[in-house]
Write an enzyme that holds these catalytic residues in place. Structure first.
Site, PDB file in Angstrom:
ATOM      1  N   GLY A 107       0.921  -1.034   0.074  1.00 51.11           N
ATOM      2  CA  GLY A 107       0.166   0.039  -0.161  1.00 51.11           C
ATOM      3  C   GLY A 107       0.756   1.045   0.163  1.00 51.11           C
ATOM      4  O   GLY A 107       1.945   1.269  -0.592  1.00 51.11           O
ATOM      5  N   ARG A 110       1.817   6.184   3.990  1.00 51.87           N
ATOM      6  CA  ARG A 110       0.921   6.696   5.152  1.00 51.87           C
ATOM      7  C   ARG A 110       0.264   5.834   5.958  1.00 51.87           C
ATOM      8  O   ARG A 110       0.151   5.477   7.131  1.00 51.87           O
ATOM      9  CB  ARG A 110      -0.379   7.706   4.417  1.00 51.87           C
ATOM     10  CG  ARG A 110      -1.063   8.217   5.584  1.00 51.87           C
ATOM     11  CD  ARG A 110      -2.205   9.169   4.897  1.00 51.87           C
ATOM     12  NE  ARG A 110      -2.881   8.292   3.964  1.00 51.87           N
ATOM     13  CZ  ARG A 110      -4.084   7.405   4.788  1.00 51.87           C
ATOM     14  NH1 ARG A 110      -4.170   7.212   5.984  1.00 51.87           N
ATOM     15  NH2 ARG A 110      -4.807   6.732   3.841  1.00 51.87           N
ATOM     16  N   VAL A 111       0.024   4.541   5.278  1.00 56.16           N
ATOM     17  CA  VAL A 111      -0.936   3.543   6.239  1.00 56.16           C
ATOM     18  C   VAL A 111       0.027   2.645   6.572  1.00 56.16           C
ATOM     19  O   VAL A 111       0.078   2.146   7.624  1.00 56.16           O
ATOM     20  CB  VAL A 111      -1.699   2.724   5.229  1.00 56.16           C
ATOM     21  CG1 VAL A 111      -2.372   1.438   5.780  1.00 56.16           C
ATOM     22  CG2 VAL A 111      -3.138   3.778   4.543  1.00 56.16           C
ATOM     23  N   GLY A 112       1.418   2.609   5.741  1.00 57.12           N
ATOM     24  CA  GLY A 112       2.492   1.732   6.285  1.00 57.12           C
ATOM     25  C   GLY A 112       3.052   2.235   7.849  1.00 57.12           C
ATOM     26  O   GLY A 112       3.353   1.169   8.435  1.00 57.12           O
ATOM     27  N   GLU A 129       5.732  -3.203   1.108  1.00 65.18           N
ATOM     28  CA  GLU A 129       5.921  -2.843  -0.094  1.00 65.18           C
ATOM     29  C   GLU A 129       5.092  -1.521  -0.644  1.00 65.18           C
ATOM     30  O   GLU A 129       3.528  -1.651  -0.551  1.00 65.18           O
ATOM     31  CB  GLU A 129       5.195  -4.033  -0.966  1.00 65.18           C
ATOM     32  CG  GLU A 129       5.811  -5.106  -0.996  1.00 65.18           C
ATOM     33  CD  GLU A 129       7.365  -5.193  -1.473  1.00 65.18           C
ATOM     34  OE1 GLU A 129       7.680  -4.372  -2.134  1.00 65.18           O
ATOM     35  OE2 GLU A 129       8.330  -5.986  -1.045  1.00 65.18           O
ATOM     36  N   CYS A 163       2.240   0.810  -8.960  1.00 61.29           N
ATOM     37  CA  CYS A 163       3.200   1.289  -7.867  1.00 61.29           C
ATOM     38  C   CYS A 163       4.628   1.462  -8.677  1.00 61.29           C
ATOM     39  O   CYS A 163       5.511   2.336  -8.236  1.00 61.29           O
ATOM     40  CB  CYS A 163       3.185   0.457  -6.761  1.00 61.29           C
ATOM     41  SG  CYS A 163       3.789  -1.415  -7.225  1.00 61.29           S
TER      42      CYS A 163
END
Length: 388
Positions: A107, A110-112, A129, A163
């Protein structure tokens, strides 16, 4: 998965030294929306091969695929060892409160960061990733039409929601002038005079992402494309010029069908510009001069690199796939996926006898014993250095 024997030193010649490959345990895999089958099943296969149990959390953004995976996978996998969880951000937060033995996330960063924070509470190892702004340098000495074909294909496949797609082109003004008609020709060849009617051109995944990408059209100047249709979530294959480095389109990952071209005076300035930013997931360079391609390869850092093409590097399972820095860490694809979900356990089995051999390591110590121990602990490999 079989035990792997390793080189031994003189002190352990009569012993059995090996690496045992064991599963971590219970693994959480969180997939992404843009390739919702590939980005969930490839890590799942590696986790199964390594012997782990898996909680699979597909992206709720690609809701139809999420439902398909939730309904289909239990028909083929043991429900006591593999489970599919359908959840939104709030439920995923609750899921992350549990202790897992490994987390694999695909993803954005930010969410990572949220997932890393949750994992830190249990010191859970991770593979992240993520994405980033993957640069694409185009040299003045180049087959411009071939380069344009490969850039357009890599950028606009899946409506730019890839990505490792080239996020922006970086080149001189003179190169931009030669490249622009070739980009226009490639877009027309691939998607026709009206890409909206092409069965091969995708749409933004939802309204939120449509609005985010459409807002980037306010940067720079639209040179090709620029048409949008909110009802259809359609954004035309677009090329932008005259973009400034402080504008949003050069600050955030585009992740949509907009290709900005950023101009510099020469290769040295291009490399300096790339190196002043976060390290990307991928980097690309186009030139008919191998020295230029290798110069870019040697001068910048990225998760992966491809010379004179885009994206295709990811199809080669003998190469590791993963990021560096803000674009992620860890690797997978092919055997690298198995390795990611495997604990490499170093093992040494010794006999209970032959205690005379061990006496040199026991106190009292002297120089003679020290010399014997140092010599006995060396592992000598032909053609390599000697390691203690």
């Amino acid at each position: 998965m079989k035990d792997e024997c390793v080189d031994k030193n003189l002190f352990t010649q009569l012993d059995h030294a090996f690496i045992r490959k064991e599963p971590f345990g219970v693994v959480l895999i969180i997939g992404a929306f843009n390739y919702p089958i590939q980005l969930t099943l490839i890590p799942l296969v590696g986790a199964i091969a390594a012997g782990n149990c898996v909680i699979l959390k597909p992206s709720e953004v690609s809701s139809h695929t999420e439902r398909l995976l939730a309904e289909a996978l239990p028909c083929y996998l043991d429900s006591e060892t593999f489970a599919v969880v359908t959840a939104g951000p709030e439920e995923t937060g609750k899921l992350l409160e549990n202790k897992f033995d490994y987390i694999f996330f695909t993803g954005n960063n930010r969410v990572g960061k949220i997932i890393m924070t949750a994992a830190a509470k249990h010191l859970t190892p991770l593979t992240m990733e993520l994405g980033g702004k993957s640069p694409c340098y185009v040299d003045h000495y180049c087959n411009f039409q071939n380069a344009a074909n490969r850039i357009v294909w890599g950028k606009f496949i899946n409506a730019g929601q890839t990505c490792i797609s080239p996020d922006y082109v970086i080149c001189t003004v003179e190169t931009q002038e030669k490249l622009m008609p070739c980009l226009r020709h490639a877009i027309r060849e691939f998607y026709g005079t009206d890409p909206k009617e092409s069965p091969d051109f995708g749409r933004m995944v939802n309204d939120k992402h449509f609005q985010r990408v459409r807002a980037l059209l306010k940067c720079g100047r639209v040179a090709i494309g620029g048409e949008t249709d909110e009802r259809d979530r359609y954004i035309a294959p677009t090329v932008m010029v005259d973009v400034k480095e402080w504008e949003p389109i050069m600050q955030e990952e585009v992740f949509g069908p907009i290709l900005p071209i950023f101009t510099v005076k020469d290769l040295e300035e291009a490399i300096q510009f790339i190196n002043c930013r976060e390290r990307p997931l991928a980097a690309y360079a186009f030139s008919c001069d191998d020295k230029v391609v290798n110069c870019v390869l040697d001068s910048i850092s990225s998760g992966g690199f491809c010379g004179n093409d885009t994206v295709t590097r990811a199809t080669l399972i003998s190469l590791p796939f993963g990021g560096i820095g803000l674009s992620g860490f860890g690797k997978y694809h092919g055997k690298f996926t198995f390795d990611t979900f495997t604990h490499f356990r170093g093992c040494l089995l010794r006999c209970m006898g032959l205690e005379a051999i061990n006496k040199v390591r026991y106190p009292p110590f002297d120089d003679k014993k020290l010399g014997i121990v140092v010599s006995a602990l060396e592992i000598k490999r032909r053609g390599m250095c000697t390691l203690l």
